[in-house]
Design an enzyme around this catalytic site. Structure first.
Site, PDB file in Angstrom:
ATOM      1  N   ASP A   1      -1.358   1.910  -2.107  1.00 48.50           N
ATOM      2  CA  ASP A   1      -1.967   1.841  -3.431  1.00 48.50           C
ATOM      3  C   ASP A   1      -3.058   0.774  -3.422  1.00 48.50           C
ATOM      4  O   ASP A   1      -3.210   0.046  -2.455  1.00 48.50           O
ATOM      5  CB  ASP A   1      -0.913   1.531  -4.509  1.00 48.50           C
ATOM      6  CG  ASP A   1      -0.018   0.376  -4.120  1.00 48.50           C
ATOM      7  OD1 ASP A   1      -0.510  -0.572  -3.471  1.00 48.50           O
ATOM      8  OD2 ASP A   1       1.171   0.410  -4.469  1.00 48.50           O
TER       9      ASP A   1
ATOM     10  N   ASP B   1      -4.872  -2.426  -5.567  1.00 44.43           N
ATOM     11  CA  ASP B   1      -4.712  -3.410  -6.641  1.00 44.43           C
ATOM     12  C   ASP B   1      -6.053  -4.055  -6.926  1.00 44.43           C
ATOM     13  O   ASP B   1      -6.813  -4.367  -6.014  1.00 44.43           O
ATOM     14  CB  ASP B   1      -3.711  -4.496  -6.218  1.00 44.43           C
ATOM     15  CG  ASP B   1      -2.366  -3.896  -5.850  1.00 44.43           C
ATOM     16  OD1 ASP B   1      -1.680  -3.415  -6.746  1.00 44.43           O
ATOM     17  OD2 ASP B   1      -2.038  -3.874  -4.642  1.00 44.43           O
TER      18      ASP B   1
ATOM     19  N   ASP C   1       1.206 -14.235  -2.422  1.00 42.84           N
ATOM     20  CA  ASP C   1       2.290 -14.624  -1.521  1.00 42.84           C
ATOM     21  C   ASP C   1       1.835 -15.015  -0.108  1.00 42.84           C
ATOM     22  O   ASP C   1       2.028 -16.142   0.326  1.00 42.84           O
ATOM     23  CB  ASP C   1       3.394 -13.541  -1.482  1.00 42.84           C
ATOM     24  CG  ASP C   1       2.871 -12.131  -1.257  1.00 42.84           C
ATOM     25  OD1 ASP C   1       1.659 -11.960  -1.015  1.00 42.84           O
ATOM     26  OD2 ASP C   1       3.691 -11.181  -1.305  1.00 42.84           O
TER      27      ASP C   1
END
Ligand code: ATP
Ligand code: MG
Length: 529
Positions: A82, A84, A174
């Site tokens: 996907d 983002d 992260d």
């Protein structure tokens, strides 16, 4: 798998990336910008919808970048799952620009922009240095836009601190490889944490102080393991060495979120590698209620390794892997070990044994223990127990007598799959495999025939785009007998019914994907109850 293209095409660039990473290590952040002719990222593979979203945001005067797994996977030559988008527009501003947009989450808002089967996830730049966040006190700077709360364990329980630039946003992501930004208009790649160098080296490196980042969100521990398994990357020393000491923090993660994370770990085609990474990091027993004694036995490990390999194979063949099957496999040894122990005790005490009750009781016991870690939906719980119960029918000494009963269960084929896995490790079961195989083949052929009939009979249902993956479940002729076993649960899970009730344009599969993503974002910020 490594991003070697840039260094192969531009030998000088590797030195640049290396030097930049050294600066990052020394000074924290260090901005590096690569131009399109330096990085050769295949921009033609970027989803048209993501490009549309970014362009519209920019036309409206906002900043917008592609970031996260989409950029990372393109750099690695993979097809992203996907895309983002990160922007300085607030969720409300984003929603006003798109009529196919929905704000997801209340306390941590993100926006999903829906195009047919695709969801572009738009997040507003996050800001605020997480290491300076106040414990248990919402902080408010410059009015309402900054609001972050950390509990006494250092866990982020509220995060609505919008930032104003990608530098701050990058700091809150992260891993370095997940914090590379692409400006699709200029073609520039912007990297503040040496993520590009880590991609060339095949390294997962956490941004900031590992312990603080794991405390804020312990799921980052699992994400490190997931990306290591999925990409075949090693985890950097500083990132890995705090995993052991912080592993217990996983127990404070909401079990519903853990359920989703475990599915991502084991049902996306990398289960075998994930099992290896998780056991090496000592994390497997934090995810499954299986006794360390069993997990350490070579038979149990080989069984799981073999089962995960076949799960990955199914994924490759586009066959579905379902959560109840995963749990039935992983906890099978725990269940059967408990069963034999309890049965032997009962035999010694010369009590009458009601095997059906014993199986029911022990299945519930094992599954409920697991539920404390990963809150599985009720339907999944019942299905796990049913798969185990059917093992006893498949093993029966007089299988002829039970053909009708056994094959009438909707779970017969999945149960037989589990049985075949067991038979690989237990020669005593092989004659039963030979007995049941033709029945399995027959049921499979029947099911396929029914599916084709359904398709031919109901063209108008198919054309409304709502049949999705649930159409097979609504078939009336097969009996679902899981109700009579263990907890009684509704025939289908509640989530499925809720989805059907919603009158959205996208089909069931994309709806489910959107719901899962929404949940995982809320959970990422520990905002789920
Ligand atoms: P994939 O989609 O292939 O699983 P991904 O990196 O895109 O990988 P997502 O869950 O889609 O993972 O998240 C998108 C991005 O959001 C990540 O790349 C990362 O930058 C950021 N992110 C996601 N979860 C967290 C988290 N728990 N802590 C910090 N940043 C996160
Ligand atoms: Mg992603």
């Amino acid at each position: 798998m490594r991003y070697t293209k840039i260094s192969a095409l531009n030998p000088g660039l590797n030195d640049l990336l290396k030097k930049n990473k050294a600066q990052v290590v020394k000074n924290g952040q260090q901005k590096l910008v690569l131009t399109a002719d330096q990085h050769h990222l295949p921009t033609e593979k970027i989803s048209k919808s993501a490009v549309k979203v970014i362009k519209r945001l920019k036309q409206a005067g906002f900043e917008a970048y592609l970031v996260g797994g989409g950029v990372r996977d393109l750099l690695l030559g993979k097809t992203p799952k996907d895309f983002d988008v990160s922007t300085n527009a607030t969720p409300e501003q984003v929603r006003r620009l798109f009529n196919n947009a929905r704000i997801i989450g209340r306390r941590f808002k993100i926006v999903h922009i829906i195009y047919n089967n695709e969801i572009i996830e738009v997040t507003t730049f996050r800001g605020g240095n997480s290491t300076q966040l106040q414990v248990d006190t919402p902080i408010s700077l410059n009015g309402k836009r900054y609001e972050v709360q950390v509990n006494p364990d250092g866990m982020l329980v509220r995060d609505n601190s919008y930032g104003t630039n990608i530098k701050d946003d990058a700091q809150r992501r992260d891993f370095t490889i997940n914090a590379i930004y692409l400006d699709i208009q200029t073609g520039e790649l912007i990297d503040f944490h040496g993520g590009l160098y880590d991609l060339t080296q095949g390294v997962i490196d956490i941004i900031g102080d590992p312990e603080t980042r794991y405390r804020e969100d312990p799921v980052r521990i699992l994400r490190a393991a997931r990306f290591s398994a999925k990409l075949g990357f090693k985890i950097s020393k500083r990132t890995v060495q705090m995993i052991g000491p912080c592993a217990n923090l996983l127990h404070s993660v909401a079990p519903a979120r853990m359920y989703d994370e475990v599915n991502k770990l084991f049902l996306t085609g990398h289960a075998q590698a994930t099992f290896k990474v998780l056991t090496a990091l000592g994390l497997f027993t934090h995810l499954f209620s299986i006794s360390p004694m069993l997990l350490n036995s070579s038979v149990c490990r080989s069984f799981l390794d073999h089962a995960f390999a076949s799960t990955d194979q199914r994924f490759k063949e586009n066959k579905c892997n379902k959560p109840h099957f995963l749990y039935a496999i992983v906890l099978w040894n725990e269940f059967i070990w408990n069963f034999y122990q309890q049965r032997d005790e009962l035999l010694l005490s010369a009590d009458d044994i009601n095997y059906k009750d014993l199986i029911s009781y022990l299945a519930s016991k094992v599954v409920i223990q697991q539920y404390q870690i990963t809150a599985m939906p009720e339907q999944i719980i019942n299905s796990i127990a049913l798969l185990w119960r059917l093992q006893f029918l498949l093993e029966t000494k007089e299988p002829d007598k039970y053909v009708r009963e056994t094959t009438s269960y909707h779970a017969f084929r999945a149960a037989f799959d589990l049985f075949k896995l067991r038979a690989e490790f237990d020669p005593n079961l092989r004659s039963r495999v030979d007995f049941w195989q033709p029945h399995y083949d027959r049921c499979k052929a029947e099911s396929e025939r029914r599916r084709l009939n359904d398709q031919n009979r109901q063209p108008e249902r198919r054309s409304n785009g709502n049949e999705g993956s649930n159409s097979r479940r609504s078939r009336p002729e097969r009996r679902d007998r899981s109700r009579g076993f263990g907890n009684s649960a509704p025939r289908r899970d509640g989530a499925g019914d809720q989805e059907r009730a919603q009158n959205f344009e996208e089909n069931a599969a994309s709806r489910q994907k959107r719901i899962n993503k929404a949940r995982s974002w809320r959970q990422a910020m520990n905002l789920e109850p």
